[in-house]
Motif scaffolding. Structure first.
Motif, mmCIF file in Angstrom:
data_model
loop_
_atom_site.group_PDB
_atom_site.id
_atom_site.type_symbol
_atom_site.label_atom_id
_atom_site.label_comp_id
_atom_site.label_asym_id
_atom_site.label_seq_id
_atom_site.Cartn_x
_atom_site.Cartn_y
_atom_site.Cartn_z
ATOM 1 N N PRO A 1 -5.053 -8.018 39.835
ATOM 2 C CA PRO A 1 -4.850 -8.473 38.457
ATOM 3 C C PRO A 1 -5.028 -9.970 38.268
ATOM 4 O O PRO A 1 -5.636 -10.411 37.293
ATOM 5 C CB PRO A 1 -3.413 -8.039 38.137
ATOM 6 C CG PRO A 1 -2.783 -7.702 39.435
ATOM 7 C CD PRO A 1 -3.880 -7.298 40.353
ATOM 8 N N LEU A 2 -4.521 -10.773 39.215
ATOM 9 C CA LEU A 2 -4.666 -12.226 39.089
ATOM 10 C C LEU A 2 -6.134 -12.643 39.185
ATOM 11 O O LEU A 2 -6.588 -13.525 38.440
ATOM 12 C CB LEU A 2 -3.851 -12.952 40.171
ATOM 13 C CG LEU A 2 -2.335 -12.995 39.970
ATOM 14 C CD1 LEU A 2 -1.672 -13.740 41.123
ATOM 15 C CD2 LEU A 2 -1.966 -13.653 38.650
ATOM 16 N N SER A 3 -6.884 -12.004 40.078
ATOM 17 C CA SER A 3 -8.313 -12.324 40.222
ATOM 18 C C SER A 3 -9.079 -11.973 38.959
ATOM 19 O O SER A 3 -9.933 -12.732 38.493
ATOM 20 C CB SER A 3 -8.918 -11.568 41.416
ATOM 21 O OG SER A 3 -8.324 -11.967 42.622
ATOM 22 N N MET A 4 -8.764 -10.805 38.375
ATOM 23 C CA MET A 4 -9.459 -10.375 37.163
ATOM 24 C C MET A 4 -9.132 -11.287 35.977
ATOM 25 O O MET A 4 -10.011 -11.661 35.203
ATOM 26 C CB MET A 4 -9.073 -8.932 36.812
ATOM 27 C CG MET A 4 -9.454 -7.887 37.838
ATOM 28 S SD MET A 4 -11.188 -7.893 38.283
ATOM 29 C CE MET A 4 -11.106 -8.649 39.892
ATOM 30 N N ILE A 5 -7.845 -11.648 35.848
ATOM 31 C CA ILE A 5 -7.443 -12.553 34.755
ATOM 32 C C ILE A 5 -8.101 -13.911 34.937
ATOM 33 O O ILE A 5 -8.572 -14.524 33.967
ATOM 34 C CB ILE A 5 -5.903 -12.674 34.695
ATOM 35 C CG1 ILE A 5 -5.300 -11.346 34.224
ATOM 36 C CG2 ILE A 5 -5.477 -13.803 33.750
ATOM 37 C CD1 ILE A 5 -3.794 -11.270 34.341
ATOM 38 N N PHE A 6 -8.174 -14.372 36.187
ATOM 39 C CA PHE A 6 -8.851 -15.641 36.486
ATOM 40 C C PHE A 6 -10.309 -15.598 36.028
ATOM 41 O O PHE A 6 -10.825 -16.541 35.427
ATOM 42 C CB PHE A 6 -8.792 -15.932 37.988
ATOM 43 C CG PHE A 6 -9.695 -17.057 38.427
ATOM 44 C CD1 PHE A 6 -9.284 -18.369 38.343
ATOM 45 C CD2 PHE A 6 -10.983 -16.791 38.903
ATOM 46 C CE1 PHE A 6 -10.127 -19.416 38.724
ATOM 47 C CE2 PHE A 6 -11.828 -17.812 39.275
ATOM 48 C CZ PHE A 6 -11.399 -19.128 39.192
ATOM 49 N N ILE A 7 -10.978 -14.476 36.314
ATOM 50 C CA ILE A 7 -12.382 -14.328 35.909
ATOM 51 C C ILE A 7 -12.496 -14.372 34.380
ATOM 52 O O ILE A 7 -13.404 -15.002 33.834
ATOM 53 C CB ILE A 7 -12.973 -13.016 36.485
ATOM 54 C CG1 ILE A 7 -13.110 -13.140 38.001
ATOM 55 C CG2 ILE A 7 -14.342 -12.715 35.857
ATOM 56 C CD1 ILE A 7 -13.383 -11.819 38.704
ATOM 57 N N GLY A 8 -11.552 -13.717 33.699
ATOM 58 C CA GLY A 8 -11.540 -13.749 32.232
ATOM 59 C C GLY A 8 -11.389 -15.162 31.697
ATOM 60 O O GLY A 8 -12.066 -15.555 30.740
ATOM 61 N N ILE A 9 -10.508 -15.951 32.326
ATOM 62 C CA ILE A 9 -10.311 -17.354 31.928
ATOM 63 C C ILE A 9 -11.605 -18.142 32.132
ATOM 64 O O ILE A 9 -12.025 -18.919 31.269
ATOM 65 C CB ILE A 9 -9.165 -18.016 32.739
ATOM 66 C CG1 ILE A 9 -7.842 -17.310 32.477
ATOM 67 C CG2 ILE A 9 -9.045 -19.504 32.396
ATOM 68 C CD1 ILE A 9 -6.710 -17.734 33.400
ATOM 69 N N SER A 10 -12.246 -17.932 33.286
ATOM 70 C CA SER A 10 -13.487 -18.656 33.601
ATOM 71 C C SER A 10 -14.605 -18.307 32.631
ATOM 72 O O SER A 10 -15.348 -19.177 32.179
ATOM 73 C CB SER A 10 -13.938 -18.334 35.037
ATOM 74 O OG SER A 10 -12.962 -18.733 35.965
ATOM 75 N N ILE A 11 -14.723 -17.022 32.280
ATOM 76 C CA ILE A 11 -15.777 -16.593 31.353
ATOM 77 C C ILE A 11 -15.545 -17.187 29.963
ATOM 78 O O ILE A 11 -16.496 -17.531 29.264
ATOM 79 C CB ILE A 11 -15.839 -15.051 31.295
ATOM 80 C CG1 ILE A 11 -16.390 -14.508 32.611
ATOM 81 C CG2 ILE A 11 -16.711 -14.570 30.134
ATOM 82 C CD1 ILE A 11 -16.309 -13.028 32.752
ATOM 83 N N HIS A 12 -14.274 -17.339 29.598
ATOM 84 C CA HIS A 12 -13.957 -17.921 28.287
ATOM 85 C C HIS A 12 -14.513 -19.335 28.157
ATOM 86 O O HIS A 12 -14.890 -19.768 27.065
ATOM 87 C CB HIS A 12 -12.437 -17.940 28.064
ATOM 88 C CG HIS A 12 -12.034 -18.443 26.711
ATOM 89 N ND1 HIS A 12 -11.828 -19.785 26.442
ATOM 90 C CD2 HIS A 12 -11.830 -17.781 25.537
ATOM 91 C CE1 HIS A 12 -11.503 -19.929 25.170
ATOM 92 N NE2 HIS A 12 -11.490 -18.734 24.598
ATOM 93 N N SER A 13 -14.556 -20.052 29.281
ATOM 94 C CA SER A 13 -15.039 -21.443 29.240
ATOM 95 C C SER A 13 -16.569 -21.540 29.247
ATOM 96 O O SER A 13 -17.133 -22.617 29.124
ATOM 97 C CB SER A 13 -14.476 -22.232 30.425
ATOM 98 O OG SER A 13 -14.950 -21.691 31.650
#
Length: 312
Positions: free
Chosen positions: A207-219
């Protein structure tokens, strides 16, 4: 039903990435949060996951019995590593993401997507072979894969055997992996409370890795998102080159049919989800890595059913 189970596994990952994206849009997360997540996953949850996975699924007897089967995935991933270097040169991949390109080209998502897909297709009896490929994939990712990504970071870089490089490669997840293998081989069992702690902490990884990816894609701005040669090259590596190399190697190495089928499926999985985390930790192009994880995961909703039809 088999196809539906596989697609549901992929959708789970897509939804978790989407949650990271939406919560960043709502200002819950920011750049500092993504850095904290990267450190937490790399230094705490992943080492715990290594101990939990290896010690929870293997005994010395199992490791020794299955060790012959390691030849195929090790040879296949090594060959794909060499091809990745050649392809990155031929395509003239941007210097700042060349190592990340190479790492994503030859390493696959063997657990988060590979495990549920193989169970859906071949049943629980496929799990030992899934974990066998996982050992080879993990060994390569936390050594050569991390080395490749670390080369993209600004500053001086030594050779692969230099003191600086060895320091970068000897990461907490790799140490967790090595320690777990040693404990299994020495038949040392950890107390139940330690194993439970490792299991709970390890469960944070996905879950933390997936949320991290979501944060990165947002930028990543939509204008910056281009389907260029750097993107297509990784996708071809994941879904065409690596499975073909594995098929060729399996023609030469006699192993049980189920093991062959699992290895081919594992070699055709999307980009490893840890790539953006490591890129972030080393100051490489984590946005590119995050986009590649998402694109390859979404595309796998098409490629995995195709492979499943072929394999069945």
């Amino acid at each position: 039903m088999v196809l539906l189970n596989a697609i549901q596994g992929i959708l789970t990952i897509v939804i978790m990435i989407s949650i990271g994206y939406v919560l960043t849009e709502k200002k819950w997360f920011n750049e500092e949060t993504s850095k904290s997540f990267a450190k937490l996953v790399t230094n705490v949850s992943l080492p715990a996951l290594m101990v939990s996975d290896i010690m929870g699924n293997f005994t010395k007897g199992k490791l020794m019995n299955l060790s012959k089967g390691l030849i195929a995935p090790f040879l296949s991933i090594a060959a794909c590593y060499i091809i990745a270097i050649a392809v990155s040169k031929i395509l003239k991949v941007q210097k700042s993401r060349q190592g990340t390109f190479q790492s994503m080209f030859f390493n696959s998502n063997t657990i988060f997507i590979g495990l549920p897909v193989n169970i859906a297709l071949f049943g629980e009896k496929s799990v030992p072979y899934v974990l066998l490929y996982y050992i080879a994939n993990t060994t390569f990712f936390w050594t050569l894969g991390v080395y490749c990504i670390s080369k993209d970071a600004p500053g001086e870089h030594g050779g692969i055997l230099s003191k600086t490089t060895i320091k970068r490669i000897i990461s907490p997840p790799l140490l967790g992996f090595i320690i777990a293998i040693i404990l299994v081989l020495l038949k040392i069992e950890l107390p139940l409370f330690i194993m439970n702690t490792c299991k709970y902490l390890g469960n944070l990884t996905t879950p933390l890795s997936m949320i991290f990816i979501g944060i990165s894609i947002h930028s990543v701005k939509l204008k910056e998102l281009k389907i260029d040669k750097d993107v297509i090259g990784v996708l071809l590596g994941r879904f065409l080159v690596c499975p073909l190399i594995m098929i060729i190697i399996l023609i030469l190495i006699p192993i049980p049919k189920l093991m062959k089928d699992v290895f081919i499926m594992q070699s055709a999985m999307p980009v490893m989800t840890n790539a953006p985390i490591i890129a972030k930790v080393y100051g490489a192009d984590s946005k590119y890595a995050a986009v590649m994880v998402t694109l390859s995961t979404v595309l796998s909703m098409i490629t995995i059913p195709i492979f499943m039809v072929i394999m069945s």
